[in-house]
Design an enzyme around this catalytic site. Structure first.
Site, PDB file in Angstrom:
ATOM      1  N   HIS A  26       0.904  -1.049   0.072  1.00  0.00           N
ATOM      2  CA  HIS A  26      -0.015   0.235  -0.031  1.00  0.00           C
ATOM      3  C   HIS A  26       0.997   1.312   0.152  1.00  0.00           C
ATOM      4  O   HIS A  26       2.253   1.180   0.311  1.00  0.00           O
ATOM      5  CB  HIS A  26      -1.067  -0.019   1.222  1.00  0.00           C
ATOM      6  CG  HIS A  26      -0.171   0.184   2.439  1.00  0.00           C
ATOM      7  ND1 HIS A  26      -0.052   1.488   3.151  1.00  0.00           N
ATOM      8  CD2 HIS A  26       0.377  -0.377   3.441  1.00  0.00           C
ATOM      9  CE1 HIS A  26       0.784   1.664   4.283  1.00  0.00           C
ATOM     10  NE2 HIS A  26       1.070   0.329   4.469  1.00  0.00           N
ATOM     11  N   CYS A  27       0.412   2.566  -0.394  1.00  0.00           N
ATOM     12  CA  CYS A  27       0.919   3.619  -0.553  1.00  0.00           C
ATOM     13  C   CYS A  27       0.376   4.570   0.646  1.00  0.00           C
ATOM     14  O   CYS A  27      -0.244   4.201   1.545  1.00  0.00           O
ATOM     15  CB  CYS A  27       1.321   4.372  -1.730  1.00  0.00           C
ATOM     16  SG  CYS A  27      -0.212   4.613  -2.583  1.00  0.00           S
ATOM     17  N   VAL A  28       0.268   5.689   0.365  1.00  0.00           N
ATOM     18  CA  VAL A  28      -0.487   6.695   1.211  1.00  0.00           C
ATOM     19  C   VAL A  28      -1.818   6.422   1.510  1.00  0.00           C
ATOM     20  O   VAL A  28      -2.577   6.575   2.312  1.00  0.00           O
ATOM     21  CB  VAL A  28      -0.158   8.156   0.767  1.00  0.00           C
ATOM     22  CG1 VAL A  28      -0.604   9.303   1.916  1.00  0.00           C
ATOM     23  CG2 VAL A  28       1.218   8.356   0.657  1.00  0.00           C
ATOM     24  N   ARG A  30      -3.634   3.980  -1.069  1.00  0.00           N
ATOM     25  CA  ARG A  30      -4.116   3.045  -1.960  1.00  0.00           C
ATOM     26  C   ARG A  30      -3.675   1.319  -1.469  1.00  0.00           C
ATOM     27  O   ARG A  30      -2.273   1.455  -1.185  1.00  0.00           O
ATOM     28  CB  ARG A  30      -3.769   3.141  -3.612  1.00  0.00           C
ATOM     29  CG  ARG A  30      -3.970   4.474  -4.084  1.00  0.00           C
ATOM     30  CD  ARG A  30      -3.246   4.862  -5.343  1.00  0.00           C
ATOM     31  NE  ARG A  30      -3.053   6.209  -5.333  1.00  0.00           N
ATOM     32  CZ  ARG A  30      -3.444   6.786  -6.502  1.00  0.00           C
ATOM     33  NH1 ARG A  30      -3.670   6.187  -7.547  1.00  0.00           N
ATOM     34  NH2 ARG A  30      -3.720   8.186  -6.462  1.00  0.00           N
ATOM     35  N   ARG A  32      -2.215  -1.556  -3.340  1.00  0.00           N
ATOM     36  CA  ARG A  32      -1.723  -1.771  -4.782  1.00  0.00           C
ATOM     37  C   ARG A  32      -1.452  -3.442  -4.970  1.00  0.00           C
ATOM     38  O   ARG A  32      -0.616  -3.837  -4.145  1.00  0.00           O
ATOM     39  CB  ARG A  32      -0.353  -1.093  -4.827  1.00  0.00           C
ATOM     40  CG  ARG A  32      -0.574   0.462  -4.944  1.00  0.00           C
ATOM     41  CD  ARG A  32       0.602   1.361  -4.798  1.00  0.00           C
ATOM     42  NE  ARG A  32       0.630   2.699  -5.006  1.00  0.00           N
ATOM     43  CZ  ARG A  32       0.689   3.414  -6.118  1.00  0.00           C
ATOM     44  NH1 ARG A  32       1.177   3.098  -7.096  1.00  0.00           N
ATOM     45  NH2 ARG A  32       0.642   4.758  -5.826  1.00  0.00           N
TER      46      ARG A  32
END
Ligand SMILES: OC[C@H]1O[C@H](O[C@H]2O[C@H](CO)[C@@H](O)[C@H](O)[C@H]2O)[C@H](O)[C@@H](O)[C@@H]1O
Length: 651
Positions: A26-28, A30, A32
């Protein structure tokens, strides 16, 4: 049960189960995924999950946008899926196999800079604060700064540079570290390489000016200039990749029992040599070239055109998740021109999208459910994180996104044509003004006002026309269990215009026995809250288009359709009661949302026996969601598909 247990469990099922996940991170905002077979992901079901703000497939990654709480969601998801071991690198690497060269370059740049952002924002705030106390003449009738008048502020100004310098001037350390981390090689070697690029033994990059005395390493037969790469981006990137590939090479060919001696030495030493002799100077030249081009473009007489384009397309770039690559250019601009004219446009774009959401807060002030999404999305946007707003609100309704883009485009043009420059990257929202150089704060403020007012006004005007009563008032006005929730796909656009013409082109879309709407059991339909209309007890499973027009909504489960005729009449056909629970079984759907239709085209073939066997009534309301007045001319009559003169429609 944790907050996201239910949704995470469903998500795991809808992405095709654990076996279909090659990697997840995951990022900030989302989740993924790299999926084994993307076709197995049931996007409609994923988007219908309460915590999903949207989905996006980009460069081999399937992204599910969750918002600021994504790390909590991710932890729950990996716990349920039992795939804690899958790393970010695995995701990125797996996704790479599906990418073109340009996509790979862009996502690599974005990935390198993402881990640096917290430090860059912190540095941005510090530099901004230093500008306020050290550059703005706030005292003695505008002749003195706080630093000039008070020793405390002078000390603070000097102290804060300790941190500011560490972040921005020693940036090559962060870049080299981030690359080794991303590529899965030894991170401390990346840090050491970065340090050799900014060591105090070298002439500071900012002191390299024409005529400066440049020290050299004198090897007798040749000499190498001892130049530092403070704040330089490309030399650090190139040097770090050399280190990474050298380490990978030596690791492959070196026997394990001597790898600790051979690998670090044989990777680091040549990397440092190549960095200072070849890639450093080349990278410096490339970086300067790019920064010059961007700077020249934005400061030329056509700069406002470039600015407008950037302003318009930045939010769509955020949607793709590749926007962090702009940081590389910002940092290069900062090192060369002591500031960036690109980043203020980033902040303005974020503000503009937030202002579109602000208008939605205003328009949907009576809609409790919408408020729960709109308010945090707007706050988050104004503080620099736009995904909750983009995916949760603006993309969903479409027009707020466009209104935001228009506002951002104009704001970018104002910003660039008045030369606004930020000392550094900062908080990309309203507090961003603190990172603007004091002499440009006023013009940035004007651009910011525009980025607030224009999207707000445009969204309000368009929203009044576009939003349905249900959008405006929320659940109480018309939603029942049988009512489709509005999502990107299944949005029913109901205009609030008041016409008074009589429409007579409506032919029955179904066969069966007619009823007045108020006679049916479902309260939401019977009350007329969703619009006037009539109902039919189906005797045949074929459902056709009652007029020429377009399918606005095709509910994923096939049980409900929003149609709009060429003359603007809008209807909702809801086949059976509680049929949403059949999950599409028994519905052979023949159309999709957005499809143009001719009167008589088959929308769906329903297996009535199956629906009945599941205990679902075949009562089918046909409701005019555009506010038309309906008089049922054939009450309790057995009508056939394609019959006309069943109702009188008055607008
Ligand atoms: O994907 C998260 C956010 O990324 C950008 O914002 C972040 O980086 C900016 C620097 O490029 C920084 O100014 C901002 O404060 C950070 O949140 C992007 O601009 C946002 O739209 C996005 O949500």
């Amino acid at each position: 049960m944790a907050k996201f247990t239910k949704d995470a469990t469903s998500l795991l099922e809808y992405v095709g189960g654990k076996d279909n996940i090659r990697a997840v991170t995951h990022c900030v905002t989302r989740m993924r995924f790299v999926l084994v077979d993307e076709k197995k992901a049931d996007i409609k079901k994923i988007e219908a999950l309460p915590s999903t703000k949207g989905t996006f497939t980009q460069a081999g990654q399937f992204q599910v946008i969750i918002g600021n709480e994504v790390s909590e969601y991710y932890n729950e998801f990996t716990k349920i899926a039992g795939i804690d071991g899958v790393s970010k690198d695995a995701v990125k690497n797996a996704a790479k196999s599906n990418q073109t060269f340009i996509q790979r370059l862009m996502s690599n740049l974005a990935e390198i800079f993402t881990p640096l952002i917290p430090a860059l924002i912190c540095g941005g705030l510090i530099l901004g604060f230093r500008s306020v106390i050290g550059d703005i003449k706030l005292l003695d009738n505008g002749t003195k700064t706080l630093v000039e008048n008070y020793q405390f502020f002078a000390g603070l100004y000097s102290f804060l540079w300790l941190i500011g310098e560490a972040i921005f001037h020693f940036l090559p350390v962060g870049i080299a570290w981030s690359i080794t981390r991303k590529m899965g090689t030894t991170q401390i070697l990346g840090i050491v390489l970065g340090l050799t690029l900014v060591s105090p033994q070298l002439l500071n990059a900012f002191a390299v000016v024409p005529g400066a005395q440049i020290p050299v390493w004198d090897f007798g037969i040749f000499q190498v200039e001892m130049i530092g790469y403070q704040s330089q981006v490309i030399p650090a990137i190139l040097a770090a990749f050399i280190l990474v590939y050298l380490e990978k090479f030596w690791r492959r060919v070196t026997p394990d029992y001597i790898s600790m001696i051979v690998v670090p030495l044989m990777s680091l030493v040549p990397a440092v040599i190549l960095a200072h002799v070849i890639v450093g100077p080349i990278g410096w030249a490339i970086g300067s070239f790019i920064a010059n081009i961007v700077y020249a473009g934005l400061t030329s007489s056509f700069g406002w055109i470039f600015a407008g384009i950037f302003g318009f397309f930045y939010a769509p770039l955020v949607i793709t998740g590749l926007h962090h690559m702009t940081n590389a250019i910002d940092l290069q601009l900062m090192s060369q021109f002591n500031g960036t004219i690109l980043w203020p446009m980033v902040a303005l774009s974020n503000i503009a999208q937030g202002s579109a959401v602000l208008a939605m807060i205003f328009l949907q002030r009576k809609n409790e459910r919408a408020k729960q999404v709109n308010v945090p999305a707007c706050i988050s946007c104004y503080l620099g994180v736009t995904e909750p707003a983009l995916f949760g609100v603006n993309l969903k309704y479409g027009f707020p996104l466009v209104c935001g883009l228009v506002g951002s485009c104009i704001a970018a043009m104002i910003s660039v044509s008045s030369g606004v420059m930020a000392s550094s990257i900062g908080v990309g929202g309203i507090p961003g003004i603190l990172s603007i150089k004091p002499q440009y704060m006023f013009m940035f403020f004007i651009a910011m006002l525009e980025a607030i007012c224009v999207p707000f006004i445009l969204t309000t005007i368009v929203g009044k026309k576009k939003l349905s009563l249900e959008d405006i008032k929320g659940e109480n006005s018309s939603i029942s269990d049988n009512t489709p929730v509005q999502t990107t796909e299944n949005k029913i656009e109901t205009t609030l215009t008041d016409k008074s013409d009589i429409v007579s082109t409506f032919k029955s879309p179904v066969s069966g026995i007619t009823k007045n709407l108020n006679e049916i059991e479902d309260k939401a339909f019977a009350s007329g809250a969703m619009g006037e209309g009539f109902a039919v007890e189906l005797t045949d499973g074929k459902v056709i288009a009652p007029f020429d027009g377009e399918v606005m909504v095709c509910f994923p489960t096939g049980h409900a359709y929003g149609l709009k005729s060429t003359d603007g009449t809008e209807i909702l056909i809801h086949i059976g009661m509680d049929t949403v629970q059949l999950d599409g079984k028994g519905f052979d759907v023949k159309v999709e949302a957005g499809q143009k239709i001719k009167q008589g085209d088959v929308l769906v073939q329903v297996d009535l026996d199956y629906v009945k066997s599941q205990g679902k009534p075949l009562t089918t309301p046909i409701v005019f969601t555009d506010g038309s007045h309906i008089e049922l001319l054939k009450k309790n009559s057995n009508i056939s598909i394609g019959d006309d003169d069943i109702i009188k429609i008055t607008k």
